[in-house]
Design a protein around this motif. Sequence first.
Motif, mmCIF file in Angstrom:
data_model
loop_
_atom_site.group_PDB
_atom_site.id
_atom_site.type_symbol
_atom_site.label_atom_id
_atom_site.label_comp_id
_atom_site.label_asym_id
_atom_site.label_seq_id
_atom_site.Cartn_x
_atom_site.Cartn_y
_atom_site.Cartn_z
ATOM 1 N N THR A 1 -2.080 -0.829 -0.963
ATOM 2 C CA THR A 1 -2.788 0.203 -0.208
ATOM 3 C C THR A 1 -2.843 1.469 -1.034
ATOM 4 O OG1 THR A 1 -1.956 -0.703 1.886
ATOM 5 C CG2 THR A 1 -2.841 1.534 1.936
ATOM 6 N N ARG B 1 -3.171 5.309 -0.911
ATOM 7 C CA ARG B 1 -2.987 6.326 0.118
ATOM 8 C C ARG B 1 -2.505 7.632 -0.498
ATOM 9 N NH1 ARG B 1 2.987 5.566 1.320
ATOM 10 N NH2 ARG B 1 2.802 7.472 2.525
ATOM 11 N N ASP B 2 -2.398 8.613 0.367
ATOM 12 C CA ASP B 2 -1.960 9.941 -0.059
ATOM 13 C C ASP B 2 -0.487 10.138 0.280
ATOM 14 O OD1 ASP B 2 -2.312 13.013 -0.489
ATOM 15 O OD2 ASP B 2 -1.564 12.807 1.566
ATOM 16 N N ARG C 1 6.610 7.189 4.312
ATOM 17 C CA ARG C 1 5.871 7.330 5.570
ATOM 18 C C ARG C 1 6.776 7.924 6.652
ATOM 19 N NH1 ARG C 1 0.961 4.687 6.025
ATOM 20 N NH2 ARG C 1 0.451 3.196 4.368
#
Length: 243
Positions: free
Chosen positions: A79, A81-82, A168
């Motif tokens: 993935t 993502r930031d 996360r």
Amino acid sequence: MKRIRLSPLLFRRIHKWVGLILGLQFLLWALSGAVMALLDKDAVGGHGAHAAHVHPLPTETAFVDPAKLAAYGPISGITLRDLMGRPVYELQTDKGPALVDATDGQRVTVDDKTARAVATMMHDAPVRDVVRLEKHNLEARDHAGPMWRVNFADAENSSAYVSAETGRFLVKRGDTWRTWDFFWMLHNMDYVSRSSFNHPLIIFVALGTLWLSGTGFYLLFKSFTRADFRWLRRRKRKPQALA
């Protein structure tokens, strides 16, 4: 050896003590249910957490070809993502999640500073301290793997949990939720993980409640005698006497 006789007296004695024990649990069910219903659901669920600001990924940046990430082992998922304004690849490998800088392919470590930055995006209170946990505690029991616990200096004594593997945000808890969780433990009788509602203890109590109900009906009928129904016979005889 004296033979045990199954008499109403025996059932009455057992019924009395089983009723006392289960009655205490009935009180705990009523108390815990009332407390959980009275607590503010918004305070229990989120404590006013702010939505995190998502940084758009730069379109002009050249990202590393995912095919060149084979050095991290077999990859089952990837993935882009930031992470706090930094483009990263989140890899799913046979050894668990891994973060890689999407611009140079270098491994990214989620340290306490990163965890603090992620947590403060969800809550604007001052940070008291940051603690690393190698496995989840009761507050973050729905998540696995190592994580950072970011404790805030606010009225709720809030704690935010950030994954030490992916960076996360996982969940945020406070004193209102902790109060709710304690009474939830009393309600579902899961004193270890606080997550199961069909464990052996509650099944045993449910069977005990069923037995208590059955013996209660048995003793109810056994407690009546013919003398208790004399008034019915008198009532039937009265109209005949008038006739």
